[in-house]
Design a protein around this motif. Structure first.
Motif, PDB file in Angstrom:
ATOM      1  N   ALA A  14       0.729  -1.267  -0.133  1.00 55.93           N
ATOM      2  CA  ALA A  14      -0.059  -0.008   0.035  1.00 55.93           C
ATOM      3  C   ALA A  14       0.791   1.219  -0.151  1.00 55.93           C
ATOM      4  O   ALA A  14       0.532   2.125  -0.722  1.00 55.93           O
ATOM      5  CB  ALA A  14      -0.816   0.068   1.212  1.00 55.93           C
ATOM      6  N   VAL A  15       1.979   1.033   0.503  1.00 59.57           N
ATOM      7  CA  VAL A  15       2.958   2.458   0.856  1.00 59.57           C
ATOM      8  C   VAL A  15       3.267   2.573  -0.607  1.00 59.57           C
ATOM      9  O   VAL A  15       3.456   3.587  -1.059  1.00 59.57           O
ATOM     10  CB  VAL A  15       4.013   2.103   1.655  1.00 59.57           C
ATOM     11  N   ALA A  16       3.858   1.499  -1.206  1.00 59.24           N
ATOM     12  CA  ALA A  16       4.347   1.560  -2.643  1.00 59.24           C
ATOM     13  C   ALA A  16       3.372   2.224  -3.595  1.00 59.24           C
ATOM     14  O   ALA A  16       3.609   3.018  -4.417  1.00 59.24           O
ATOM     15  CB  ALA A  16       4.798   0.334  -3.115  1.00 59.24           C
ATOM     16  N   ALA A  17       2.275   1.646  -3.601  1.00 56.16           N
ATOM     17  CA  ALA A  17       0.964   2.356  -4.532  1.00 56.16           C
ATOM     18  C   ALA A  17       0.860   3.606  -4.076  1.00 56.16           C
ATOM     19  O   ALA A  17       0.676   4.560  -5.212  1.00 56.16           O
ATOM     20  CB  ALA A  17      -0.290   1.498  -3.968  1.00 56.16           C
ATOM     21  N   VAL A  18       0.897   4.133  -2.752  1.00 52.75           N
ATOM     22  CA  VAL A  18       0.677   5.683  -2.843  1.00 52.75           C
ATOM     23  C   VAL A  18       1.780   6.370  -2.996  1.00 52.75           C
ATOM     24  O   VAL A  18       1.834   7.372  -3.928  1.00 52.75           O
ATOM     25  CB  VAL A  18       0.597   5.892  -1.102  1.00 52.75           C
ATOM     26  N   GLU A  19       3.031   5.900  -2.938  1.00 52.00           N
ATOM     27  CA  GLU A  19       4.191   6.578  -3.346  1.00 52.00           C
ATOM     28  C   GLU A  19       4.332   6.783  -5.031  1.00 52.00           C
ATOM     29  O   GLU A  19       4.829   7.899  -5.737  1.00 52.00           O
ATOM     30  CB  GLU A  19       5.594   5.807  -2.959  1.00 52.00           C
ATOM     31  N   GLN A  20       3.535   5.803  -5.675  1.00 49.37           N
ATOM     32  CA  GLN A  20       3.352   5.818  -7.133  1.00 49.37           C
ATOM     33  C   GLN A  20       2.162   6.412  -7.740  1.00 49.37           C
ATOM     34  O   GLN A  20       1.957   6.786  -8.701  1.00 49.37           O
ATOM     35  CB  GLN A  20       3.237   4.368  -7.704  1.00 49.37           C
TER      36      GLN A  20
END
Length: 92
Positions: free
Chosen positions: A28-34
């Motif tokens: 989820a962190v990676a999705a937000v960062e992207q």
């Protein structure tokens, strides 16, 4: 592991779910960062569903410190940008 969903209550998760929840959190962190709101929403839904389905809800009068506090179900993507950063909600 005790998980609180803000505005809902606390759930006791089986020990084996900690790694799975952490993996979803990291993704989820990676999705937000992207900037991937759709991906974040799917992962966020999986996190909430896992806590609610695998966890045992604690009684309101049972006072236990939470290991993890998840934002409310209706967290906006903008709010998620402030919450889902770095190590995420569940530090490694």
């Amino acid at each position: 592991m005790i998980v609180r969903i803000a505005g809902e209550g606390q759930f006791k998760l089986p020990d084996g779910d900690a790694d799975r929840l952490n993996d979803l959190d990291n993704r989820a962190v990676a999705a937000v960062e992207q900037g991937d709101e759709t991906g974040f929403r799917e992962l966020w839904s999986q996190m909430l569903n896992m806590v609610a389905s695998d966890g045992n809800e604690l009684d309101d009068d049972e006072l236990v410190e939470s290991d993890v506090i998840l934002p409310p179900r209706d967290v906006t993507f903008e709010e998620a940008r402030g919450e889902f950063t770095g190590d995420g909600l569940i530090p490694d």
